[in-house]
Design a protein around this motif. Structure first.
Motif, PDB file in Angstrom:
ATOM      1  N   THR A 254       0.847  -1.186   0.000  1.00  0.00           N
ATOM      2  CA  THR A 254       0.000   0.000   0.000  1.00  0.00           C
ATOM      3  C   THR A 254       0.878   1.231   0.000  1.00  0.00           C
ATOM      4  O   THR A 254       2.040   1.201   0.405  1.00  0.00           O
ATOM      5  N   GLY A 255       0.312   2.339  -0.467  1.00  0.00           N
ATOM      6  CA  GLY A 255       1.036   3.597  -0.428  1.00  0.00           C
ATOM      7  C   GLY A 255       2.202   3.678  -1.378  1.00  0.00           C
ATOM      8  O   GLY A 255       3.176   4.379  -1.096  1.00  0.00           O
ATOM      9  N   LEU A 256       2.154   2.967  -2.500  1.00  0.00           N
ATOM     10  CA  LEU A 256       3.234   3.035  -3.474  1.00  0.00           C
ATOM     11  C   LEU A 256       3.023   4.250  -4.370  1.00  0.00           C
ATOM     12  O   LEU A 256       1.941   4.440  -4.923  1.00  0.00           O
ATOM     13  N   GLY A 257       4.051   5.050  -4.521  1.00  0.00           N
ATOM     14  CA  GLY A 257       3.936   6.212  -5.386  1.00  0.00           C
ATOM     15  C   GLY A 257       3.808   5.789  -6.842  1.00  0.00           C
ATOM     16  O   GLY A 257       4.618   5.000  -7.339  1.00  0.00           O
ATOM     17  N   LEU A 258       2.812   6.330  -7.535  1.00  0.00           N
ATOM     18  CA  LEU A 258       2.616   5.956  -8.936  1.00  0.00           C
ATOM     19  C   LEU A 258       3.712   6.542  -9.817  1.00  0.00           C
ATOM     20  O   LEU A 258       4.249   5.866 -10.694  1.00  0.00           O
ATOM     21  N   ILE A 259       4.065   7.798  -9.564  1.00  0.00           N
ATOM     22  CA  ILE A 259       5.051   8.495 -10.389  1.00  0.00           C
ATOM     23  C   ILE A 259       6.100   9.098  -9.454  1.00  0.00           C
ATOM     24  O   ILE A 259       5.757   9.767  -8.481  1.00  0.00           O
ATOM     25  N   SER A 260       7.361   8.862  -9.745  1.00  0.00           N
ATOM     26  CA  SER A 260       8.419   9.359  -8.861  1.00  0.00           C
ATOM     27  C   SER A 260       8.476  10.880  -8.902  1.00  0.00           C
ATOM     28  O   SER A 260       8.128  11.524  -9.904  1.00  0.00           O
ATOM     29  N   ALA A 261       8.953  11.471  -7.812  1.00  0.00           N
ATOM     30  CA  ALA A 261       9.087  12.923  -7.738  1.00  0.00           C
ATOM     31  C   ALA A 261      10.050  13.428  -8.808  1.00  0.00           C
ATOM     32  O   ALA A 261       9.853  14.520  -9.367  1.00  0.00           O
ATOM     33  N   GLU A 262      11.075  12.620  -9.120  1.00  0.00           N
ATOM     34  CA  GLU A 262      12.038  13.012 -10.155  1.00  0.00           C
ATOM     35  C   GLU A 262      11.364  13.113 -11.523  1.00  0.00           C
ATOM     36  O   GLU A 262      11.613  14.062 -12.290  1.00  0.00           O
ATOM     37  N   PHE A 412      -1.480  20.486  -9.612  1.00  0.00           N
ATOM     38  CA  PHE A 412      -1.298  19.248 -10.357  1.00  0.00           C
ATOM     39  C   PHE A 412       0.026  18.589  -9.976  1.00  0.00           C
ATOM     40  O   PHE A 412       0.099  17.372  -9.751  1.00  0.00           O
ATOM     41  N   LYS A 413       1.065  19.380  -9.881  1.00  0.00           N
ATOM     42  CA  LYS A 413       2.385  18.852  -9.533  1.00  0.00           C
ATOM     43  C   LYS A 413       2.368  18.212  -8.135  1.00  0.00           C
ATOM     44  O   LYS A 413       2.875  17.092  -7.943  1.00  0.00           O
ATOM     45  N   GLU A 414       1.766  18.891  -7.170  1.00  0.00           N
ATOM     46  CA  GLU A 414       1.707  18.369  -5.806  1.00  0.00           C
ATOM     47  C   GLU A 414       0.897  17.078  -5.743  1.00  0.00           C
ATOM     48  O   GLU A 414       1.300  16.108  -5.088  1.00  0.00           O
ATOM     49  N   GLN A 415      -0.245  17.066  -6.448  1.00  0.00           N
ATOM     50  CA  GLN A 415      -1.089  15.875  -6.394  1.00  0.00           C
ATOM     51  C   GLN A 415      -0.463  14.701  -7.133  1.00  0.00           C
ATOM     52  O   GLN A 415      -0.653  13.546  -6.740  1.00  0.00           O
ATOM     53  N   LEU A 416       0.309  14.975  -8.182  1.00  0.00           N
ATOM     54  CA  LEU A 416       1.015  13.895  -8.872  1.00  0.00           C
ATOM     55  C   LEU A 416       2.019  13.220  -7.941  1.00  0.00           C
ATOM     56  O   LEU A 416       2.124  11.982  -7.895  1.00  0.00           O
ATOM     57  N   GLY A 432      -5.237   6.467  -5.919  1.00  0.00           N
ATOM     58  CA  GLY A 432      -5.719   7.652  -5.227  1.00  0.00           C
ATOM     59  C   GLY A 432      -4.636   8.227  -4.332  1.00  0.00           C
ATOM     60  O   GLY A 432      -3.478   7.824  -4.375  1.00  0.00           O
ATOM     61  N   SER A 433      -5.027   9.158  -3.511  1.00  0.00           N
ATOM     62  CA  SER A 433      -4.088   9.803  -2.592  1.00  0.00           C
ATOM     63  C   SER A 433      -4.566   9.595  -1.168  1.00  0.00           C
ATOM     64  O   SER A 433      -5.723   9.834  -0.847  1.00  0.00           O
ATOM     65  N   GLN A 434      -3.667   9.089  -0.337  1.00  0.00           N
ATOM     66  CA  GLN A 434      -3.993   8.939   1.078  1.00  0.00           C
ATOM     67  C   GLN A 434      -3.723  10.217   1.850  1.00  0.00           C
ATOM     68  O   GLN A 434      -4.069  10.344   3.011  1.00  0.00           O
ATOM     69  N   ARG A 435      -3.061  11.160   1.178  1.00  0.00           N
ATOM     70  CA  ARG A 435      -2.785  12.462   1.794  1.00  0.00           C
ATOM     71  C   ARG A 435      -3.261  13.538   0.843  1.00  0.00           C
ATOM     72  O   ARG A 435      -2.739  13.693  -0.248  1.00  0.00           O
ATOM     73  N   GLY A 436      -4.254  14.285   1.223  1.00  0.00           N
ATOM     74  CA  GLY A 436      -4.749  15.345   0.360  1.00  0.00           C
ATOM     75  C   GLY A 436      -5.749  14.836  -0.665  1.00  0.00           C
ATOM     76  O   GLY A 436      -6.532  13.925  -0.390  1.00  0.00           O
TER      77      GLY A 436
END
Length: 537
Positions: A254-262, A412-416, A432-436
Motif C-alpha cells: 500500500t502507499g506506493l507512489g505511482l510516479i516518482s518525484a524526479e 497538479f504537480k503536488e497531487q502527482l 488515489g491519494s492517502q494524503r490530500g
C-alpha cells in the motif's frame, strides 16, 4: 486392489505422471503431465502421511506467482482423491460470491475429459455445469460460490479453495467449510497468490499461524520457462508494484507512489498556458508541433466539505514523423463551485483557443446533467478495470518522458507526487491519494485518454486566418462558423452559418481516408471557401 493402485494411493506424483493428461501452456498440445521440481516436492509433502497412515497436514497452501501451476497442482490432488479413494465428497470454493466458477474445477474436469487412462471412471452423465460425479466409487466434486450459506451442514473430505486472498466474502465461506472437514483424512487445499498483509486476509493469518497441521509453501519467483517469458513481457507493461504483486507474489503493498518525484519534476516545463488561439499557434510553433489531437478531462466535485475540487484539463497530443506520441497538459482550470455555468464557460474557452476537441471525457460521478451540453462529451465510469489502463498509461508516459505540463500548474504537480496505488486484492490495483486530494490527476488522466482516443489521421479541420473556421463534414459539405456563432453561451449545438455543397461524383466507392486527403489538397489550392489556411488546431 492391485499393487500398482496401492502404490498410487501413497504417491500422488507417480499416479499423475502415469494417468493425467494436461494441455501444455507452451505448445497447446495435450499430453502426460510434466512437473517442475518444486511442484513434485509440494505435491508429495502435501500428501505426506504419518506412521498411522493419516495425512500429516490438514491445511496445505500453494502460494506461488502467476503461471507456476498452483491451480493445476490443486486440481491434481482432487483428481487423485476421486480416482484412488471411495466415498469422497470434494468441495471447490470459488472466489466469487455470486458465481460457482473456479479455475481448479475447470482443470479437474479437463483432467477427466482429456486423460485416456481415466476414461473408465466417468461417463457423459458424470459432467454437469457445477459437478463431477463417479457413482461407482461414490465420489462427487462440486463447485460452490463464496457464500457460506451454500455449504452449511455439508461434510467434506477435501476442500479446494481458489485465490482465497481475492474472495468476495473475505474468506467466510472457506472458514465455515474448513470447520466441516471432520473426517480423519480430510484436507483443505488452497491455491492462491499472497494478497494483502492484513489480518482481514485469511491467507495472511494462515501464513503467520506457524501451526503443525498447516503446510504453507510461499514462492516469490517464476521458475517455469514459459512463465519466465510471460513475466519478462509483463514487466514492460505493468507498474513495478503490480509486477511484483502478480509475478513475484509479493504480499500486497500500500502507499506506493505511482510516479516518482524526479519524473514529475522533469515533466514540469516552463511555458505559459495559452489564453488565445494566436498564443496556442505560437506555442506549437515553438515546440515544432503540427497537427495535434486535443482531449478534455473533467473531474467534477461540486461543493465539497472535504475539499475536493472540480478540475477541467486540456491535453494536446502530437506524433512526430519518427517516434511515439508526445503529450502536453496545456490547460487546467480549478472551478470554484463546479456549477454548470463555470463548466460551459470552460468549454467555450477551450474551443476558442484550441478548436473542437477530439474527445471530452467526463467522469460519470456528478456529470450526467452537463454531458449533453458540451458537444462531443461522453460519460466515463472510473471502474476498477478502467483505472488500470487509465493510470498505467499515465505512469508510462511520465517514465518514458513523453508527457509534460506547465510548471504553473502547482496543484497538479503536488497531487502527482502524492498520488499512490495499492496492490491489495485480486489482480486490481487501487489508485488515489492517502494524503490530500487527487482531482487534478484524475482530470488529467481522463484528458490524456481523450487526446489519445483519436488516430493521427483522423478527420481534418482547417482554421482560416480570418475569424471563421471551415469544417468539412462527412456529408461532403463545408460549414463555415465563427466561435461565437458556433458556441453561444449555454448551448452546445452546431449552428451552420454557411454551407457550400461540393460536387460529389467521386464519393462513390471512395476510401474515406483518400477523400479526406483530397479535401486537404483542395484546401491548399484554394478550391474550398475561405481565405488562407493554418494547418492544425
Amino acid at each position: 486392489m492391485s499393487k500398482k493402485q496401492k502404490n498410487w494411493r501413497n504417491d500422488v506424483v507417480a499416479w499423475a505422471e502415469a494417468n493425467v493428461y494436461l494441455r501444455s501452456p507452451e505448445t497447446g498440445e495435450v499430453g502426460l503431465v510434466k512437473f517442475t521440481p518444486h511442484q513434485k516436492a509440494w505435491l508429495r509433502k502435501a500428501t505426506k502421511r504419518n506412521k498411522r497412515g493419516n495425512f500429516v497436514y490438514r491445511v496445505v497452501v500453494a502460494s506461488w506467482p502467476k503461471r507456476e501451476g498452483k491451480s493445476s497442482s490443486s486440481a491434481i490432488i482432487a483428481a487423485w482423491r476421486l480416482a484412488c479413494f471411495e466415498g469422497q465428497h470434494v468441495g471447490i470454493i470459488a472466489n466469487s460470491a455470486l458465481q460457482a466458477q473456479s479455475n481448479v474445477f475447470d482443470m479437474l474436469v479437463s483432467i477427466y475429459r482429456d486423460s485416456p487412462a481415466l476414461a473408465d471412471y466417468v461417463t457423459e452423465d458424470s459432467f454437469r455445469a457445477h459437478e463431477l460425479s463417479m457413482p461407482e466409487l461414490g465420489n462427487t466434486a462440486r463447485v460452490y460460490p463464496a457464500n457460506h450459506r451454500t455449504i452449511q451442514g455439508i461434510q467434506f473430505d477435501l476442500i479446494c479453495v481458489d485465490e482465497l486472498h481475492a474472495s468476495e466474502d473475505n474468506g467466510q465461506c472457506y472458514l465455515y467449510a474448513s470447520q466441516q472437514t471432520e473426517a480423519l483424512d480430510a484436507q483443505v487445499v488452497i491455491s492462491s497468490q499472497a494478497g494483502a498483509p492484513i489480518d482481514a486476509n485469511p491467507l495472511w493469518r494462515l501464513y503467520n499461524a506457524k501451526a503443525k497441521h498447516i503446510l504453507f509453501d510461499y514462492r516469490d519467483h517464476v521458475s517455469t520457462p514459459w512463465g519466465k517469458r510471460l513475466a519478462a513481457e509483463a514487466k514492460a507493461e505493468l507498474l513495478s508494484g503490480q509486477y511484483d504483486y502478480l509475478w513475484r507474489n509479493r504480499w500486497g503493498q500500500t502507499g506506493l507512489g505511482l510516479i516518482s518525484a524526479e519524473d514529475v519534476e522533469a515533466a514540469a516545463i516552463d511555458f505559459e498556458p495559452p489564453r488565445t488561439r494566436e498564443q496556442w499557434e505560437e506555442l506549437k510553433a515553438a515546440w515544432g508541433w503540427g497537427y495535434c489531437s486535443i482531449g478534455v478531462g473533467l473531474d467534477r466535485a461540486g461543493v465539497s466539505a472535504s475539499g475536493d475540487k472540480t478540475i477541467w484539463t486540456v491535453v494536446a497530443r502530437f506524433t512526430p514523423p519518427e517516434g511515439e506520441a508526445l503529450f502536453r497538459v496545456v490547460g487546467q482550470e480549478i472551478l470554484p463551485t463546479g456549477a454548470e455555468a463555470e463548466i460551459l464557460a470552460c468549454d467555450r474557452r477551450t474551443r476558442e483557443i484550441f478548436g473542437q476537441p477530439d474527445a471530452l471525457h467526463f467522469e460519470a460521478y456528478n456529470c450526467s446533467d452537463i454531458v449533453d451540453k458540451c458537444r462531443g462529451a461522453t460519460l466515463e465510469s472510473p471502474s476498477a478495470q478502467r483505472q488500470q489502463g487509465l493510470f498505467s498509461r499515465l505512469a508510462r508516459l511520465f517514465v518514458e518522458g513523453r508527457i509534460a505540463f506547465s510548471n504553473r500548474f502547482q496543484l497538479f504537480k503536488e497531487q502527482l507526487i502524492n498520488f499512490q496505488y495499492d496492490a491489495e486484492s485480486g489482480n486490481m490495483l487501487k489508485f488515489g491519494s492517502q494524503r490530500g486530494h487527487d482531482d487534478s490527476v484524475y482530470s488529467a488522466a481522463w484528458g490524456t485518454e481523450a487526446a489519445d482516443s483519436q488516430p493521427d489521421s483522423g478527420g481534418f479541420s482547417f482554421s482560416f486566418d480570418g475569424d471563421p473556421t471551415t469544417i468539412i463534414g462527412s456529408d461532403g459539405k463545408v460549414r463555415t462558423q465563427t466561435p461565437q456563432e458556433r458556441y453561444p453561451a449555454g448551448t452546445a449545438g452546431v449552428h451552420v452559418i454557411e454551407e457550400a455543397a461540393i460536387p460529389q461524383p467521386e464519393l462513390v466507392n471512395v476510401n474515406p481516408e483518400e477523400l479526406a486527403k483530397k479535401r486537404f489538397a483542395q484546401a491548399r489550392k484554394g478550391q474550398l471557401p475561405g481565405q488562407g489556411w493554418n494547418w492544425g488546431r
